[in-house]
Motif scaffolding. Structure first.
Motif, PDB file in Angstrom:
ATOM      1  N   GLU A 723       0.928  -1.342  -0.349  1.00 27.05           N
ATOM      2  CA  GLU A 723      -0.047  -0.031   0.272  1.00 27.05           C
ATOM      3  C   GLU A 723       0.838   1.521   0.292  1.00 27.05           C
ATOM      4  O   GLU A 723       1.709   1.903  -0.821  1.00 27.05           O
ATOM      5  CB  GLU A 723      -1.090  -0.039   1.037  1.00 27.05           C
ATOM      6  N   GLU A 724       0.872   1.979   0.867  1.00 30.51           N
ATOM      7  CA  GLU A 724       2.189   3.538   0.619  1.00 30.51           C
ATOM      8  C   GLU A 724       2.861   2.758   1.355  1.00 30.51           C
ATOM      9  O   GLU A 724       3.416   2.568   1.990  1.00 30.51           O
ATOM     10  CB  GLU A 724       0.843   4.565   1.660  1.00 30.51           C
ATOM     11  N   ARG A 725       3.766   3.508   0.417  1.00 25.06           N
ATOM     12  CA  ARG A 725       5.316   4.166   0.711  1.00 25.06           C
ATOM     13  C   ARG A 725       5.438   4.729   1.241  1.00 25.06           C
ATOM     14  O   ARG A 725       4.835   6.575   1.130  1.00 25.06           O
ATOM     15  CB  ARG A 725       6.117   3.439  -0.876  1.00 25.06           C
ATOM     16  N   ARG A 726       6.702   5.146   2.051  1.00 24.81           N
ATOM     17  CA  ARG A 726       7.458   6.316   3.058  1.00 24.81           C
ATOM     18  C   ARG A 726       8.376   6.269   2.350  1.00 24.81           C
ATOM     19  O   ARG A 726       9.281   5.949   3.401  1.00 24.81           O
ATOM     20  CB  ARG A 726       6.523   6.242   4.805  1.00 24.81           C
TER      21      ARG A 726
END
Length: 798
Positions: A723-726
């Protein structure tokens, strides 16, 4: 030529008698040598127990020979035979030439059952000793110390007889060329052989020399390496895997018929193929064999660790030796298999192997002993066997009942009236039948095994070979380091560090120079290729886990040394040992194909491949490709003989595996892990460390022509969705060769990504996730080509 040689051998065995001439009161020795022998014997101290039946009333040995000066337990076992043994070296062959005598060469090792038998029957026999001392120069060799010597004379034996083994018994000319070769000889036939050979030597020495030269030429041809190169790609690996699987025993595990050896290099290749290619057939075959061995008698169910091989197809009846090199390879295999499928039984076996080594094969200084014997109290396997009454006497009734059922113990036994403990029923099925969970069964087993171990410690122990071999210790360092990291057992890593520091202090005689053996505070014998290569691999493993550059510097020293000492400038490749300048040897061998352990050539290739990923020294890649080319023709013809070398080929072509990897010639180090917060969610964490002066492009590098740093899951990961990459905030740089500013990452970099479970969270998922990291590294002076790393990120509970 074989027919001629066999005719000669049969002629030597025909007729004659074993009558021996009078033995001199003592072999001809100088007063100086006699003084040194007496001093060496006195230095053994009052608790010394000579291994001989020939003793004075005060317990002192009647005979002492030059082997008492040696640093090999095997040679020391023979130091008080009535045979006037010499160690391998120029002194023995010089005396043979001066006196015109044949050489009797005996090669074995200290935990070899039939070596012990021949010692008792022949080398302790005064009449046979009289025959040897009068007419021969007798030379004793430890095959584990002089592996190169063993390979040459074993090749001769195999050419002459079609088989080999230990003890290896050869009759040589004074020039070191083989006349006759065999293995174990009963005493009467042995004496007859010695006497007839001596008669022929006296009657027609030139004819025998001519015959020996023909044999030496055949040995040289057999050991020669054809330099024809071939293209090696993925197809050759696939072929080797397919051929190996075709030989797999789908009913009982392993490869081929009894006697069955673990054949660890083959299993390593199967697991590597399973990891890289998601090859389910390779994975199932390897795991099936590992579990079959773990449940059989080849696995010491009480003390942990594995015996050398099984005499039957079902892994039940072992040859009871335990070798360090088996423990090192098998520990790595069980850890690798556990990382692949997460089965706790595999991790348990790995821990038991390593705990056995740390408990029973470790020296006070932190090195690792070579082996334990099969025999005790004059019987093979006696130390390891049990009866129902013995179990009932030491365990409480409930545990005794469980142990008898669990380990297949019967009144009649399965080996000479006693029982080899094994698991005839799979632990899962046994636990269910007993109304236990699997964890409860393991806990009961651990308690039972500990009690049995303590009782077994009161028995007479098999002999332990306490020499510390550099190569085998290097293999054990790698196993401990990798297992300590994977199983989160810091004590394993600490043991690996301690052993590596000991070797560096004791067997490194000079920069770039190693000794092969360490015993009783003394290092001896120039190291072989495998010593440099396997120790170098161990140092690389410590570097990967600790991040300390000193380990990498040491590995670099060993890689440079092995190339300068063993490279063949004419035929390519690497020799097993350094050139012999003072002792005759029919050929200078190379160790190419894998046997019970990876060949020295494949170990060297692994070291060079590893360094090429971690160092900016371009010679590593060049040397690796040169070494590979030198054996490529043989590999193409018989790929199944080179599984470890093919695994190194995968490292060169496709990069490393595992959760820690290096990129940009070592300028970037990466570690990946998955932190699981709850059954349905987890966080992917990548930690990057960049050397000073280096950077990688940011996730948005500001210029379209630059390769961004990107993270994704590979396409064969159905259990998780990224999902979200940081990504961290970049640093903006402007370099001299770049007009526009750059967005980069430097120093310590942490990348995170949220993962969501896409399958039923209650269903067991794979214990690791393949993660792809794309990056391009640059310094102030150059940019390297883009790289893609595929890391196996372990799933851990946050």
């Amino acid at each position: 030529m074989r027919n001629a040689v066999l005719f000669l051998m049969l002629g030597m065995l025909g007729g004659g008698s074993a009558n021996a001439q009078a033995l001199p009161a003592a072999p001809s020795r100088s007063p100086e040598l006699q003084r040194r022998l007496e001093t060496a014997l006195a230095a053994k101290g009052p608790d010394y127990r000579p291994r001989t039946e020939h003793l004075r009333p005060d317990g002192q040995p009647l005979f002492t020979n030059r082997l008492i000066f040696e640093g090999s337990p095997y040679l020391l076992q023979h130091a008080h035979n009535p045979v006037d043994w010499y160690p391998w070296g120029p002194e023995a062959f010089e005396r043979a030439r001066q006196e015109g005598k044949l050489v009797f060469l005996s090669i074995g090792y200290s935990t070899c059952h039939w070596c012990h038998v021949m010692e008792r029957e022949s080398f302790e026999d005064v009449d046979i000793a009289r025959l040897l001392n009068s007419h021969y120069i007798a030379v004793k060799v430890d095959r584990e110390v002089h592996a190169d010597v063993d390979q040459v004379y074993m090749t001769a034996a195999q050419l002459l007889t079609g088989s080999g083994g230990w003890p290896l018994s050869s009759i040589l000319t004074p020039e070191g060329e083989t006349l006759v070769a065999g293995t174990y000889f009963p005493p009467a036939k042995f004496a007859q052989l010695l006497q007839k050979a001596q008669s022929l030597w006296e009657e027609r020495p030139e004819a025998l020399r001519a015959q020996a030269r023909q044999i030496a030429d055949a040995v040289s041809r057999a050991l020669a390496v054809e330099s024809q190169a071939a293209e090696l790609g993925d197809a050759i690996v696939d072929q080797a895997v397919a051929d190996t699987l075709a030989q797999h025993d789908d009913l009982q595990g392993g490869f081929g018929q009894a006697p069955k050896f673990p054949q660890e290099p083959r299993l390593s290749l199967l697991l590597d193929q399973a990891l890289r290619q998601d090859d389910l057939q390779a994975l199932e075959a390897a795991v099936f064999t590992l579990k079959a061995m773990a449940r059989g008698g080849i696995h010491d169910q009480v003390g942990g660790g594995f015996h050398r091989y099984s005499t039957d197809n079902a892994w039940l009846v072992p040859h009871f030796e335990k070798m360090l090199y088996n423990q090192a390879q098998l520990a790595r295999l069980y850890v690798t298999a556990w990382r692949l499928i997460g089965d706790p039984e595999l991790a348990r076996v790995a821990r038991r192997i390593l705990d056995f080594v740390l408990r029973d094969l470790s020296s006070p200084e932190g090195g690792f002993y070579s082996a334990t014997d099969a025999d005790s109290e004059g019987e093979e396997g006696r130390f390891f066997l049990w009866t129902p009454a013995q179990l009932a006497a030491v365990l409480d009734p409930e545990d005794a009942e469980l142990a008898i059922a669990l380990y297949g113990v019967t009144p009649g036994g399965n080996f000479e009236g006693r029982n080899i403990l094994h698991l005839p029923v799979a632990p899962e099925a046994f636990a269910e039948a007993q109304g236990l969970t699997l964890d409860e069964l393991w806990q009961r087993m651990d308690r039972i095994d500990q009690t049995l171990y303590q009782q077994r410690e009161t028995r007479t122990h098999p002999h332990r070979d306490e020499k510390v071999l550099t190569a085998w210790n290097g293999m054990m360092i790698t196993a401990l380091a990798e297992a300590g990291d994977a199983l989160q057992e810091p004590r394993y890593v600490a043991a690996a560090v301690r052993a590596a520091d000991l070797l560096w202090a004791k067997v490194r005689s000079d920069p770039g120079a190693l000794k092969r053996v360490y015993l009783d505070g003394r290092a001896a014998q120039p190291a072989l290729l495998e010593d440099y290569a396997f120790l170098g691999e161990g140092l690389i493993a410590l570097y990967d886990i600790t991040g300390e550059p000193g380990w990498l510097e040491r590995a670099r020293e060993l890689a440079d040394a092995l190339w300068s000492r063993f490279a063949d400038p004419d035929g390519g490749g690497l020799f097993m040992g350094e050139a012999a300048t003072d002792t005759p040897l029919m050929a200078r061998p190379k160790d190419l194909s894998d046997g019970a352990m990876p060949s020295a050539t494949s170990a060297a290739l692994h070291l060079l491949a590893a360094l090429s990923r971690r160092s900016d020294d371009l010679s590593d890649d060049q040397r690796a490709k040169s070494l590979l080319a030198s054996v490529s023709g043989q590999v193409q013809r018989q790929p199944t003989a080179f599984p470890s070398l093919l695994l190194a080929l995968n490292r060169l072509r496709h990069g490393e595996t595992g959760p820690r990897q290096s990129a940009a010639r070592g300028a970037v180090r990466v570690e990946a892990r998955i932190l699981r917060k709850d059954p349905g969610a987890a966080t992917l964490v990548l930690e990057l460390g960049l050397r000073p002066g280096w950077h990688i492009n940011a996730e948005q590098p500001l210029q379209d022509n630059l390769i961004p740093t990107r993270v994704r899951l590979t396409g064969d990961t159905p259990e998780w969705r990224l999902e979200e990459r940081r990504y961290p905030p970049p640093k903006i740089l402007k370099l001299g060769f770049q007009r526009e500013p750059l967005a980069v990452y430097e120093g310590r970099v942490r990348i995170e990504a949220a993962l969501e479970r896409t399958t039923d969270p209650d269903v067991q998922a794979r214990p690791w996730v393949p993660v792809e990291l794309r990056l391009q590294a640059c310094s102030d002076a150059l940019c390297l080509p883009p790289e893609t790393l595929v890391l196996q990120a372990p799933v851990t509970t946050d």
